[in-house]
Write an enzyme that holds these catalytic residues in place. Structure first.
Site, mmCIF file in Angstrom:
data_model
loop_
_atom_site.group_PDB
_atom_site.id
_atom_site.type_symbol
_atom_site.label_atom_id
_atom_site.label_comp_id
_atom_site.label_asym_id
_atom_site.label_seq_id
_atom_site.Cartn_x
_atom_site.Cartn_y
_atom_site.Cartn_z
ATOM 1 N N THR A 160 0.866 -1.195 0.000
ATOM 2 C CA THR A 160 0.000 0.000 0.000
ATOM 3 C C THR A 160 0.900 1.242 0.000
ATOM 4 O O THR A 160 1.383 1.631 -1.042
ATOM 5 C CB THR A 160 -0.970 0.020 1.204
ATOM 6 O OG1 THR A 160 -0.235 -0.086 2.420
ATOM 7 C CG2 THR A 160 -1.967 -1.113 1.113
ATOM 8 N N LYS A 186 4.101 -7.002 3.679
ATOM 9 C CA LYS A 186 3.817 -5.599 3.414
ATOM 10 C C LYS A 186 3.487 -4.944 4.752
ATOM 11 O O LYS A 186 3.060 -5.609 5.694
ATOM 12 C CB LYS A 186 2.684 -5.428 2.410
ATOM 13 C CG LYS A 186 1.314 -5.851 2.842
ATOM 14 C CD LYS A 186 0.564 -4.880 3.682
ATOM 15 C CE LYS A 186 0.582 -3.489 3.121
ATOM 16 N NZ LYS A 186 -0.131 -2.579 4.083
ATOM 17 N N THR A 197 1.645 -9.110 12.360
ATOM 18 C CA THR A 197 1.847 -7.779 11.818
ATOM 19 C C THR A 197 0.929 -7.608 10.636
ATOM 20 O O THR A 197 0.159 -8.482 10.309
ATOM 21 C CB THR A 197 3.292 -7.584 11.370
ATOM 22 O OG1 THR A 197 3.457 -6.234 10.956
ATOM 23 C CG2 THR A 197 3.629 -8.476 10.194
ATOM 24 N N GLU A 283 6.265 4.401 7.325
ATOM 25 C CA GLU A 283 5.848 5.578 6.558
ATOM 26 C C GLU A 283 6.736 6.771 6.866
ATOM 27 O O GLU A 283 6.849 7.203 8.005
ATOM 28 C CB GLU A 283 4.381 5.891 6.846
ATOM 29 C CG GLU A 283 3.464 4.876 6.171
ATOM 30 C CD GLU A 283 2.002 5.058 6.517
ATOM 31 O OE1 GLU A 283 1.175 4.471 5.804
ATOM 32 O OE2 GLU A 283 1.697 5.768 7.486
ATOM 33 N N ASN A 405 0.193 10.661 6.021
ATOM 34 C CA ASN A 405 -1.012 10.300 6.765
ATOM 35 C C ASN A 405 -2.041 11.411 6.883
ATOM 36 O O ASN A 405 -3.167 11.173 7.307
ATOM 37 C CB ASN A 405 -0.627 9.791 8.149
ATOM 38 C CG ASN A 405 -0.114 8.376 8.040
ATOM 39 O OD1 ASN A 405 -0.841 7.495 7.625
ATOM 40 N ND2 ASN A 405 1.151 8.179 8.361
ATOM 41 N N THR A 410 -7.090 10.759 0.183
ATOM 42 C CA THR A 410 -7.425 11.734 -0.867
ATOM 43 C C THR A 410 -6.298 11.924 -1.865
ATOM 44 O O THR A 410 -5.347 11.172 -1.871
ATOM 45 C CB THR A 410 -7.800 13.078 -0.213
ATOM 46 O OG1 THR A 410 -6.817 13.400 0.759
ATOM 47 C CG2 THR A 410 -9.135 12.980 0.451
#
Lengths: 410, 410
Positions: A160, A186, A197, A283, A405, A410
């Site tokens: 993702t 992932k 996880t 991230e 995040n 969007t």
């Protein structure tokens, strides 16, 4: 941790994947759930496999987890796994469950498998229904293969917000037979596993009973996937599945086998390798942080403190800024809930000792800054309370974490 | 929550401070611990006061906390509080403890108080020794007053990365006597109190015994300071102190007094007001987030879930980005450790219902975005498990949080 590799005869296979163990195939296609990235992937074994799985401890387990649990409960065998990214199929009520069952059926029909030999996994946005037209077409287009590119198609399809594919492979020789363990995973945000996880898929050609495999996976998960954290958030969809198809033709493995430890170690190293890859690719992350806690009363205490430190936003931002602010490490130990003697703690970053018996040590700030600018940071804590050790992995907290995040949907 | 103000006869005093209650003076000076901001502050009562205090639950309680506890243990009375910012005097060993005692002695001598009537508090960087030359000069320069500017000097002197002063004041009439409660606080990062918060100082002219006051403070702290979180990190120096000097001349208050609730409410509103100011001024924050959890089995469950949601990095970044990603709220409920029925949960942001009985609701994304762009966001969760409610406050996670914390020391 990799030192164990030398003690045992477990060997890392560079470029190894989930199709390196005998008898496994993989595939990944672009079904259109995402704009252009591959988004539906599959693993298939040439024969039914022993299996083991661990799941998120969230109260809101997503629909695919219910279906996978039901599949495994039937015979404790799996032959295939169908995965989609982009949509988590979580909080989607009865329609979501229906869709997850339909994914299982379509996949089973396509590859002529028993439906209860199929596991289903999803990852992505919570609360949206799957676009089943796209899923149907995607499944029809799957063309499993056993080469590097097939594995990479799968590895890509499950991602993702990840920026890199995660894969690991180890092998060992047991009873004269080469046993290989391969894995793909992932996970990038919402990473703070309580039990499993994000998504982890491990294949092995070892012969091993499902119950024994399940025990091993549970124990290993606690030391690997459960010891990473990116942001303290636990997903509704976390799952790790292992399939063992027995094609290495060893005598079935149990903990009483003289070489059991080698198999355990190969499986553990695969999981640990994947877990660290997930942490490193957190991230917005620029650095992998490893926290070693030594001298705790119990292994649980050591692991808990290690995870608390690596999960502290203040520690994470300090590492990002290459600021040797060890006070924040003390802060995190202090609120971990584990009783420690506050007058007898050592803290180091790399080789640089900053606190000795809870007394601040003079150290070269420039050298510390240089160390903290590396891409892998090791923080070591000694508690002098006992003999148990623990380790946890995470990443720094950066502007990009916020950026990613603040606008995920969007 | 402010509605209770109308039910009872507790009135908010706009511009009220810690010197609004009778008989309290305050001061703040620039001692040079910081480059130019005031950094040493004091509160003095004209007579010894009943007192109550709550402290951080960190294993590494800083030196000033030891000294303050010892002071209070002597007679359960306080007459003065000396505070410095810039240096936490935590993890500073025996020298740190000696320094904290010296701060107490110097302050007691300067204002001719019994040393054990003096509390000491510090906030700032962990692991560095106080510059006692500067502290000594600072204490000598303190000139307490009872006007607005004296209160503001104190309010400023206690700040670190805070961007605004925090103050609150409420009054009520009991037994025909006006009783006033005033408060000042600091706190911006490392905010996730387990017991008390950063630093909170509350003055009141009520007559009340220390034991009764302590009970009230403990109960109120659990509903106010302990329900805010900025970054999940708990400090080594958290402390809230209340002084009640009795100058309102009411008959001593106890829970059996018919108007007890008015005093409790005035104290609670002061603490809640300060707690919300701290959350709103969280490091880098642009928005105050309030999470209301209704219909829980127990008050503890409701508070725990509320705090878990408001502490989620993913919820915090979504609010920052004005992204109505309610799935992350579900994620946070799911891993709160409280058992909930996953098929019967409502989630709203403001008046916009997004999940009803765990079924996603169609809602106007644009309206949600507009709502989330406001400076105060209310998230409401209904669990349908029981009748208990809870609330917690926090803030969004922004680029500036990372910026501030990546280079705090440098």
């Amino acid at each position: 941790m990799i030192k164990t590799e030398e003690k045992t005869t477990v060997k890392k296979i560079e470029n190894g994947t989930i199709v390196t163990p005998k008898g496994f195939l993989a595939a990944g296609v672009h079904a259109g759930l995402r704009y252009e990235k591959k988004d539906v992937g599959a693993i298939v074994s040439v024969q039914p496999s022993s299996c083991a799985a661990v799941y998120t401890q969230s109260s809101f387990q997503a629909a695919p987890l219910h279906v996978t649990k039901e599949s495994i409960a039937a015979e404790q065998k799996l032959q295939g796994i169908i995965v989609n990214s982009a949509c988590a199929n979580a909080c989607t009520g009865e329609q979501g469950l229906k869709d997850a069952y339909e994914m299982r059926t379509l996949f089973a029909e396509k590859f002529q498998l028993e439906p209860h030999y199929v596991a289903v996994a999803s990852t992505g946005v919570i609360g949206e229904l799957l676009n089943m037209d796209k899923i149907r077409k995607g499944i029809q287009n799957l063309k499993p293969g056993n080469d590097q590119s097939a594995a990479e198609e799968f590895q890509t399809a499950i991602l993702t917000t990840d920026t890199v594919m995660k894969t690991a492979c180890y092998e060992t020789v047991i009873d004269g037979k080469t046993i290989t363990v391969g894995g793909a995973a992932k996970g990038s945000g919402m990473i703070h596993p309580n039990m499993a996880t994000m998504l982890g898929f491990v294949t092995t050609d070892a012969a091993i009973d499902s119950n024994v495999l399940q025990e091993a996976l549970r124990s290993i998960t606690n030391k690997t996937f459960n010891q990473i954290t990116v942001d303290g958030d636990t997903s509704t969809n976390d799952m790790v599945i292992v399939m063992a198809n027995g094609m290495a033709e060893n005598a079935p493995l149990t903990p009483s086998h003289p070489q059991w430890f080698q198999f355990y170690e190969a499986l553990k190293l695969t999981c640990e390798d994947l877990a660290k890859q997930i942490a490193r690719d957190g991230e917005g992350a620029t650095k992998l942080i490893e926290v070693q806690v030594n001298g705790a009363k119990t292994k649980e205490d050591a692991n808990k403190i290690a995870k608390q430190i690596v999960g502290s936003n203040l520690v994470k931002t300090a590492v990002y800024g290459a600021d040797a602010n060890w006070g924040r490490i003390i802060g995190a130990i202090g609120y971990s809930g584990v009783e420690v003697n506050p007058d007898k703690v050592d803290v180091s970053m790399g080789e640089i000792n900053m606190l000795k018996n809870s007394q601040p040590q003079a150290f070269d700030e420039e050298a510390a800054k240089t160390y903290l600018q590396q891409s892998q940071i090791v923080i070591t804590v000694q508690l002098y309370e006992g003999k148990e050790n623990g380790v946890a992995w995470g990443c720094d907290l950066t502007y990009d974490y916020v950026k990613i995040n603040a606008s995920y949907r969007t």
